[in-house]
Write a protein that holds these residues in place. Structure first.
Motif, PDB file in Angstrom:
ATOM      1  N   TRP A 125       0.839  -1.203   0.000  1.00  0.00           N
ATOM      2  CA  TRP A 125       0.000   0.000   0.000  1.00  0.00           C
ATOM      3  C   TRP A 125       0.874   1.253   0.000  1.00  0.00           C
ATOM      4  O   TRP A 125       0.636   2.184  -0.766  1.00  0.00           O
ATOM      5  N   PHE A 126       1.879   1.279   0.858  1.00  0.00           N
ATOM      6  CA  PHE A 126       2.761   2.437   0.957  1.00  0.00           C
ATOM      7  C   PHE A 126       3.436   2.734  -0.374  1.00  0.00           C
ATOM      8  O   PHE A 126       3.402   3.863  -0.865  1.00  0.00           O
ATOM      9  N   TRP A 127       4.063   1.730  -0.978  1.00  0.00           N
ATOM     10  CA  TRP A 127       4.784   1.946  -2.232  1.00  0.00           C
ATOM     11  C   TRP A 127       3.832   2.248  -3.389  1.00  0.00           C
ATOM     12  O   TRP A 127       4.191   2.983  -4.315  1.00  0.00           O
ATOM     13  N   SER A 128       2.646   1.755  -3.345  1.00  0.00           N
ATOM     14  CA  SER A 128       1.644   2.081  -4.371  1.00  0.00           C
ATOM     15  C   SER A 128       1.272   3.561  -4.285  1.00  0.00           C
ATOM     16  O   SER A 128       1.149   4.244  -5.313  1.00  0.00           O
ATOM     17  N   LEU A 129       1.084   4.049  -3.061  1.00  0.00           N
ATOM     18  CA  LEU A 129       0.758   5.460  -2.883  1.00  0.00           C
ATOM     19  C   LEU A 129       1.921   6.361  -3.293  1.00  0.00           C
ATOM     20  O   LEU A 129       1.719   7.409  -3.925  1.00  0.00           O
TER      21      LEU A 129
END
Length: 141
Positions: free
Chosen positions: A21-25
């Protein structure tokens, strides 16, 4: 997990990790900025300030050049001066206009960069001094 689950069932059951989720954002934010600054017309404050200063300088030069042309063609010896200007080499025309005083405006302390060049270019593009028509003054009766 069963191999025969449909794609929609697998999609419904998928739970990404916090790292994903973090890297997608982060990726979405970076991509948004890249698209915004390259194709979206976004600018930084410094670039906007520089663009405004350039536009103001160019507008001032254009205004002074237009007034210069008006002063030049309004002079009594405008036709002779136009002939002299056209005989002058293109890289010396701005000096001819400046030396003639046509870029000097009352109350203007600083010169407008580029105004003499613009004025000389506009004058050199003329075939002849335009005829002046003066309409009679209106009298109140």
């Amino acid at each position: 997990m069963e191999d025969n689950q449909s794609l929609s069932q697998r999609w419904d059951n998928y739970q990404p990790s916090k790292t994903l989720w973090f890297w997608s954002l982060v990726g979405a934010a970076v991509l948004t900025m890249i698209v915004g600054f390259t194709a979206g017309g976004w600018t930084t404050g410094g670039t906007a300030t520089q663009m405004a200063q350039t536009s103001a300088r160019d507008a001032r030069a254009e205004l002074v050049a237009n007034l210069c042309v008006e002063k030049f063609i309004s002079a009594a010896d405008a036709s002779q001066n136009l002939a002299k200007l056209k005989e002058t080499s293109s890289y010396q025309r701005d000096s001819f206009v400046t030396d003639g005083g046509w870029t000097n405006l009352a109350g203007m302390k600083n010169k407008a960069p580029g105004a003499a060049d613009l004025c000389a270019d506009k004058l050199a593009a003329m075939d002849a001094i335009p005829a002046r028509t003066v309409s009679p003054a209106q009298t109140s009766g």
